[in-house]
Design a protein around this motif. Structure first.
Motif, PDB file in Angstrom:
ATOM      1  N   TYR A   1      -8.218   0.432   6.514  1.00 25.65           N
ATOM      2  CA  TYR A   1      -9.406   1.266   6.382  1.00 25.65           C
ATOM      3  C   TYR A   1      -9.017   2.466   5.526  1.00 25.65           C
ATOM      4  N   ALA A   2      -9.847   2.801   4.572  1.00 25.65           N
ATOM      5  CA  ALA A   2      -9.584   3.955   3.713  1.00 25.65           C
ATOM      6  C   ALA A   2     -10.892   4.638   3.353  1.00 25.65           C
ATOM      7  N   GLU A   3     -10.958   5.940   3.583  1.00 22.84           N
ATOM      8  CA  GLU A   3     -12.097   6.734   3.138  1.00 22.84           C
ATOM      9  C   GLU A   3     -11.856   7.116   1.686  1.00 22.84           C
ATOM     10  N   SER A   4     -12.904   7.519   1.008  1.00 29.55           N
ATOM     11  CA  SER A   4     -12.742   7.925  -0.387  1.00 29.55           C
ATOM     12  C   SER A   4     -13.684   9.076  -0.707  1.00 29.55           C
ATOM     13  N   ILE A   5     -13.236   9.906  -1.631  1.00 27.22           N
ATOM     14  CA  ILE A   5     -14.056  10.992  -2.162  1.00 27.22           C
ATOM     15  C   ILE A   5     -14.114  10.778  -3.665  1.00 27.22           C
ATOM     16  N   SER A   6     -15.310  10.776  -4.208  1.00 26.16           N
ATOM     17  CA  SER A   6     -15.457  10.510  -5.636  1.00 26.16           C
ATOM     18  C   SER A   6     -14.924  11.681  -6.466  1.00 26.16           C
ATOM     19  N   GLY A   7     -14.597  11.385  -7.708  1.00 28.73           N
ATOM     20  CA  GLY A   7     -14.114  12.418  -8.629  1.00 28.73           C
ATOM     21  C   GLY A   7     -15.126  13.540  -8.840  1.00 28.73           C
TER      22      GLY A   7
ATOM     23  N   PHE B   1     -12.331  25.354   0.158  1.00 30.20           N
ATOM     24  CA  PHE B   1     -12.954  24.398  -0.756  1.00 30.20           C
ATOM     25  C   PHE B   1     -11.924  23.766  -1.699  1.00 30.20           C
ATOM     26  N   LEU B   2     -10.917  24.532  -2.109  1.00 29.36           N
ATOM     27  CA  LEU B   2      -9.865  23.953  -2.944  1.00 29.36           C
ATOM     28  C   LEU B   2      -9.041  22.930  -2.171  1.00 29.36           C
ATOM     29  N   SER B   3      -8.831  23.186  -0.879  1.00 31.35           N
ATOM     30  CA  SER B   3      -8.103  22.194  -0.074  1.00 31.35           C
ATOM     31  C   SER B   3      -8.946  20.933   0.120  1.00 31.35           C
ATOM     32  N   LEU B   4     -10.267  21.077   0.221  1.00 30.47           N
ATOM     33  CA  LEU B   4     -11.133  19.889   0.283  1.00 30.47           C
ATOM     34  C   LEU B   4     -11.055  19.088  -1.012  1.00 30.47           C
ATOM     35  N   ALA B   5     -11.047  19.800  -2.133  1.00 24.45           N
ATOM     36  CA  ALA B   5     -11.020  19.125  -3.429  1.00 24.45           C
ATOM     37  C   ALA B   5      -9.707  18.387  -3.658  1.00 24.45           C
ATOM     38  N   GLY B   6      -8.621  18.939  -3.181  1.00 23.21           N
ATOM     39  CA  GLY B   6      -7.327  18.321  -3.431  1.00 23.21           C
ATOM     40  C   GLY B   6      -6.760  17.558  -2.258  1.00 23.21           C
ATOM     41  N   GLY B   7      -7.504  17.493  -1.164  1.00 21.02           N
ATOM     42  CA  GLY B   7      -6.995  16.868   0.049  1.00 21.02           C
ATOM     43  C   GLY B   7      -6.977  15.360  -0.004  1.00 21.02           C
ATOM     44  N   ARG B   8      -6.224  14.790   0.919  1.00 20.55           N
ATOM     45  CA  ARG B   8      -6.148  13.334   1.054  1.00 20.55           C
ATOM     46  C   ARG B   8      -7.245  12.859   1.986  1.00 20.55           C
ATOM     47  N   CYS B   9      -7.536  11.587   1.888  1.00 20.41           N
ATOM     48  CA  CYS B   9      -8.526  10.964   2.765  1.00 20.41           C
ATOM     49  C   CYS B   9      -7.809  10.199   3.872  1.00 20.41           C
TER      50      CYS B   9
ATOM     51  N   ASP C   1      -1.292  -2.738  11.824  1.00 25.30           N
ATOM     52  CA  ASP C   1      -0.123  -3.565  11.529  1.00 25.30           C
ATOM     53  C   ASP C   1       0.227  -4.413  12.745  1.00 25.30           C
ATOM     54  N   ASN C   2       0.002  -5.733  12.623  1.00 25.88           N
ATOM     55  CA  ASN C   2       0.258  -6.632  13.752  1.00 25.88           C
ATOM     56  C   ASN C   2       1.742  -6.889  13.965  1.00 25.88           C
ATOM     57  N   ARG C   3       2.547  -6.790  12.921  1.00 25.31           N
ATOM     58  CA  ARG C   3       3.981  -7.010  13.100  1.00 25.31           C
ATOM     59  C   ARG C   3       4.596  -5.930  13.987  1.00 25.31           C
ATOM     60  N   GLN C   4       4.213  -4.687  13.784  1.00 23.91           N
ATOM     61  CA  GLN C   4       4.757  -3.579  14.567  1.00 23.91           C
ATOM     62  C   GLN C   4       3.913  -3.278  15.805  1.00 23.91           C
ATOM     63  N   ARG C   5       2.745  -3.933  15.922  1.00 27.19           N
ATOM     64  CA  ARG C   5       1.811  -3.705  17.043  1.00 27.19           C
ATOM     65  C   ARG C   5       1.417  -2.238  17.124  1.00 27.19           C
ATOM     66  N   CYS C   6       1.098  -1.651  15.973  1.00 32.70           N
ATOM     67  CA  CYS C   6       0.671  -0.251  15.963  1.00 32.70           C
ATOM     68  C   CYS C   6      -0.294  -0.024  14.797  1.00 32.70           C
ATOM     69  N   MET C   7      -0.981   1.099  14.886  1.00 32.96           N
ATOM     70  CA  MET C   7      -1.876   1.525  13.818  1.00 32.96           C
ATOM     71  C   MET C   7      -1.149   2.633  13.058  1.00 32.96           C
ATOM     72  N   LEU C   8      -0.957   2.443  11.763  1.00 31.33           N
ATOM     73  CA  LEU C   8      -0.351   3.465  10.929  1.00 31.33           C
ATOM     74  C   LEU C   8      -1.469   4.348  10.394  1.00 31.33           C
ATOM     75  N   ARG C   9      -1.357   5.642  10.637  1.00 32.53           N
ATOM     76  CA  ARG C   9      -2.422   6.581  10.267  1.00 32.53           C
ATOM     77  C   ARG C   9      -1.874   7.597   9.274  1.00 32.53           C
ATOM     78  N   HIS C  10      -2.515   7.661   8.125  1.00 34.02           N
ATOM     79  CA  HIS C  10      -2.225   8.687   7.133  1.00 34.02           C
ATOM     80  C   HIS C  10      -3.303   9.748   7.314  1.00 34.02           C
ATOM     81  N   ARG C  11      -2.907  10.912   7.775  1.00 36.01           N
ATOM     82  CA  ARG C  11      -3.882  11.956   8.084  1.00 36.01           C
ATOM     83  C   ARG C  11      -4.428  12.626   6.827  1.00 36.01           C
ATOM     84  N   ARG C  12      -5.510  13.356   7.035  1.00 32.73           N
ATOM     85  CA  ARG C  12      -6.156  14.059   5.942  1.00 32.73           C
ATOM     86  C   ARG C  12      -5.363  15.283   5.499  1.00 32.73           C
TER      87      ARG C  12
END
Length: 186
Positions: free
Chosen positions: A14-20, A70-78, A84-95
């Protein structure tokens, strides 16, 4: 609009996105906030009273903090998730920028997902609610069709319960983006 879910050989993603253009808009607002204090600083002089200096400090600090926001919103990650079924965990990349490495959340700490209906001026849309115990629930995706949201909810539940779910990919539904769908057929 895409809901952000996709099947991958190594599990659901799952990945959120912010347009350019949206990032550019937020960055423009952020930079413009730094112009607000200019007239206040320009009219400041040594003869101001103490309370006027406090007001001046507030008129400089508040727009600067909003500009940084607002600058952190513009440059932030989603938000990105990988079931991941092999590791039996959810890998989460935070905002947020720190920590940079993904956080592993064991499947045992994740509550079963559910589908919530949200209303808007364009009609109802559906989101998948996913909660990690002890944290605020995440609302993932934006579906125009309840059946599509239920399908992805079930896929997540299968990943959380079994080691390797076998589900064929769902065929796209006409109007699944919710923008041009007939509201009476939902």
């Amino acid at each position: 609009m895409t809901h952000g879910f996709r099947d991958a050989p190594d599990g659901l993603r799952y990945a959120e996105s912010i347009s350019g253009p949206m990032r550019l808009f937020a960055a423009t607002i952020g930079l413009a906030m730094f112009l607000i204090p200019v007239p206040f600083v320009h009219h400041a002089h040594a003869g101001l009273r103490w309370w006027q200096w406090l007001l001046l400090a507030a008129c400089v600090a508040v727009p600067a903090l909003m500009g940084l926001f607002f600058l952190s919103l513009a440059g932030g990650r989603c938000l990105r998730l990988h079931f991941d079924n092999r590791q039996r965990c959810m890998l989460r990349h935070r905002r947020f920028p720190w920590p940079r490495h993904p956080e592993a959340v064991p499947y045992a700490q994740i509550d079963p997902p559910s589908v919530l209906e949200r209303s808007s001026e364009d009609g109802p849309h559906y989101v998948v609610r996913l909660a990690v115990r002890g944290e605020r629930a995440m609302h993932l995706g934006s579906f125009g069709w309840q059946a599509e949201a239920q399908d992805w909810c079930q896929r997540i539940a299968d990943h959380l319960q079994h080691s390797s779910p076998v589900r064929p990919p769902m065929a796209p539904t006409p109007g699944s983006d919710g923008a041009h769908a007939d509201p009476q057929t939902r």
